[in-house]
Scaffold this active site. Structure first.
Site, mmCIF file in Angstrom:
data_model
loop_
_atom_site.group_PDB
_atom_site.id
_atom_site.type_symbol
_atom_site.label_atom_id
_atom_site.label_comp_id
_atom_site.label_asym_id
_atom_site.label_seq_id
_atom_site.Cartn_x
_atom_site.Cartn_y
_atom_site.Cartn_z
ATOM 1 N N LYS A 168 1.049 9.494 4.849
ATOM 2 C CA LYS A 168 0.037 8.709 4.880
ATOM 3 C C LYS A 168 0.533 7.238 5.339
ATOM 4 O O LYS A 168 0.174 6.557 6.274
ATOM 5 C CB LYS A 168 -0.925 8.454 3.589
ATOM 6 C CG LYS A 168 -1.804 7.127 3.846
ATOM 7 C CD LYS A 168 -3.033 7.341 4.767
ATOM 8 C CE LYS A 168 -3.762 5.940 4.853
ATOM 9 N NZ LYS A 168 -4.733 5.967 5.811
ATOM 10 N N LYS A 237 -0.879 -4.113 3.189
ATOM 11 C CA LYS A 237 -0.389 -3.382 2.188
ATOM 12 C C LYS A 237 0.299 -2.042 2.324
ATOM 13 O O LYS A 237 1.391 -1.863 1.952
ATOM 14 C CB LYS A 237 -1.728 -3.131 1.169
ATOM 15 C CG LYS A 237 -1.259 -2.350 -0.127
ATOM 16 C CD LYS A 237 -2.666 -1.488 -0.716
ATOM 17 C CE LYS A 237 -2.862 -0.153 -0.081
ATOM 18 N NZ LYS A 237 -3.803 0.485 -0.850
HETATM 19 P P1 NAD Z 1 -12.454 -0.859 -1.500
HETATM 20 O O1 NAD Z 1 -11.914 -2.227 -2.324
HETATM 21 O O2 NAD Z 1 -13.741 -1.054 -0.582
HETATM 22 O O3 NAD Z 1 -12.907 0.198 -2.830
HETATM 23 C C1 NAD Z 1 -12.333 0.260 -3.876
HETATM 24 C C2 NAD Z 1 -13.529 0.557 -5.072
HETATM 25 O O4 NAD Z 1 -12.960 0.718 -6.205
HETATM 26 C C3 NAD Z 1 -14.261 -0.863 -5.269
HETATM 27 O O5 NAD Z 1 -15.771 -0.561 -5.169
HETATM 28 C C4 NAD Z 1 -13.922 -1.405 -6.662
HETATM 29 O O6 NAD Z 1 -14.848 -2.110 -7.480
HETATM 30 C C5 NAD Z 1 -13.476 0.086 -7.393
HETATM 31 N N1 NAD Z 1 -12.559 -0.249 -8.666
HETATM 32 C C6 NAD Z 1 -11.509 -1.027 -8.575
HETATM 33 N N2 NAD Z 1 -11.193 -1.075 -9.949
HETATM 34 C C7 NAD Z 1 -11.779 0.016 -10.552
HETATM 35 C C8 NAD Z 1 -11.531 0.634 -11.757
HETATM 36 N N3 NAD Z 1 -10.371 0.111 -12.643
HETATM 37 N N4 NAD Z 1 -12.418 1.504 -12.279
HETATM 38 C C9 NAD Z 1 -13.426 1.854 -11.198
HETATM 39 N N5 NAD Z 1 -13.752 1.313 -10.014
HETATM 40 C C10 NAD Z 1 -12.533 0.387 -9.814
HETATM 41 O O7 NAD Z 1 -11.416 -0.045 -0.909
HETATM 42 P P2 NAD Z 1 -11.505 1.068 0.434
HETATM 43 O O8 NAD Z 1 -11.375 0.438 1.561
HETATM 44 O O9 NAD Z 1 -12.770 1.982 -0.152
HETATM 45 O O10 NAD Z 1 -10.009 1.972 0.144
HETATM 46 C C11 NAD Z 1 -9.781 2.665 -0.986
HETATM 47 C C12 NAD Z 1 -8.659 3.403 -0.759
HETATM 48 O O11 NAD Z 1 -8.532 4.027 0.272
HETATM 49 C C13 NAD Z 1 -7.498 2.282 -0.800
HETATM 50 O O12 NAD Z 1 -6.348 2.828 -1.401
HETATM 51 C C14 NAD Z 1 -7.308 2.312 0.639
HETATM 52 O O13 NAD Z 1 -5.904 1.751 1.179
HETATM 53 C C15 NAD Z 1 -7.792 3.819 1.123
HETATM 54 N N6 NAD Z 1 -8.123 4.035 2.353
HETATM 55 C C16 NAD Z 1 -8.953 2.695 3.044
HETATM 56 C C17 NAD Z 1 -9.361 3.324 4.361
HETATM 57 C C18 NAD Z 1 -10.287 2.227 4.825
HETATM 58 O O14 NAD Z 1 -10.585 2.343 6.306
HETATM 59 N N7 NAD Z 1 -10.983 1.435 4.176
HETATM 60 C C19 NAD Z 1 -8.995 4.320 5.085
HETATM 61 C C20 NAD Z 1 -8.116 5.327 4.465
HETATM 62 C C21 NAD Z 1 -7.725 5.022 3.300
#
Ligand code: NAD
Length: 288
Positions: A168, A237
């Protein structure tokens, strides 16, 4: 029918859990920021991680970073009663955090797949993500059906958690490099009186074509919308995690070093903005 758990209903997790619910799977979900408003129709909203763990055999995570995943992993391992015996982490957390998470789960007798995804929020909504999973092949086979509901391209990339992260991170380094380098090239072209639409039309049938020129520029920058759905902070990040991993591996970073410096600088200035804003940051006029 087996109950599936999902923790973390953010930009990616909410549409991914939505795909599981639409596929008719029995689902229990939780998000720390508020579950009821994020839970897909048909899913049971849980008040805590413990409540999910008490009910779900298989549990998916989509959380912001390694620190959060490690904390949630510890909560899962300590939870009583516990039905969960397999955790599939879809988050991008880096190699070190994947190693620590693997140790937490193996100490508690819980199987773990390190399974980050690519394809963004649009891919999560359409179910067209790529999944790059590392862990036991038998565990991967066990979650093939739910993964297929969320993703079009499933890859088992290795047996050791951390290998999914390596895959990734090298992918996102290339995506970050394409975005930054294409921004500079387009800005140079514009300074010479070339129109952005023309530049993209030529690039996309020529050897300079890449994911930024064919997708991000055409759909998010030319349009002036800057809405790829991935923040500067998340990209910074990922590139930072890639740089740390490369340093650990001792492989070349002649390109990686300046690219990660660009994203670090951008993160300090506008971390919450869409990552396509690197074009504006480097001097692009459209949408400025
Ligand atoms: P985001 O911040 O929108 O979502 C994360 C969610 O986790 C939030 O709703 C938050 O409230 C919740 N959360 C945080 N701590 C928590 C806990 N202790 N218990 C329960 N829930 C908790 O982030 P995202 O954009 O959805 O990304 C999520 C992951 O996927 C990340 O690791 C990111 O790097 C990866 N990712 C994101 C994308 C993208 O395009 N956004 C693409 C590929 C991978």
């Amino acid at each position: 029918m087996e109950t599936i758990g999902f923790v973390g209903l953010g930009a990616m997790g909410k549409p991914m859990a939505g795909r599981l619910a639409q596929a008719g799977l029995k689902l229990i979900v939780h998000d720390k920021a508020g579950t009821a408003e994020r839970a897909p129709a048909g899913a049971r909203a849980a008040g805590s991680v413990g409540e999910v763990v008490a009910d779900a055999e298989t549990l998916f995570l989509s959380l912001p970073d390694g620190k959060v995943v490690e904390a949630v992993a510890r909560a899962i391992a300590a939870a009583k009663p516990r039905k969960t015996n397999l955790v599939v982490d879809l988050s991008t957390i880096g190699l070190e955090a994947a190693g620590k998470t693997a140790a937490i789960f193996s100490g508690a007798g819980i199987a773990y797949l390190d399974a980050p995804v690519s394809g963004g929020v649009a891919g999560a909504s359409k179910g067209t993500l790529a999944v790059m999973a590392a862990g036991s092949k038998a565990d991967f086979a066990r979650v093939e059906a739910p993964l297929k509901a969320m993703a079009k391209n499933l890859f088992h990339v290795g047996e050791t958690p951390g290998q999914g992260q390596a895959m990734k991170l090298l992918n996102n380094f290339l995506s970050a490099t394409a975005m930054a380098a294409t921004s500079e090239a387009v800005i140079f072209g514009e300074s010479q009186g070339l129109d952005m639409g023309t530049i993209l039309s030529v690039l996309n049938v020529s050897t300079g074509q890449n994911t930024a020129s064919s997708d991000k520029f055409v759909n998010r920058i030319l349009t002036g919308t800057f809405n790829a759905g991935f923040t500067v902070h998340l990209m910074a990040k990922d590139v930072g995690l890639y740089r740390n991993a490369v340093e650990g591996a001792g492989t070349a970073a002649k390109v990686g070093e300046p690219v990660s410096a660009v994203w670090r600088e951008l993160d300090d200035k506008m971390g919450a903005e869409d990552f396509t804003r690197v074009y504006t940051h480097l001097g692009g006029k459209r949408g400025a």
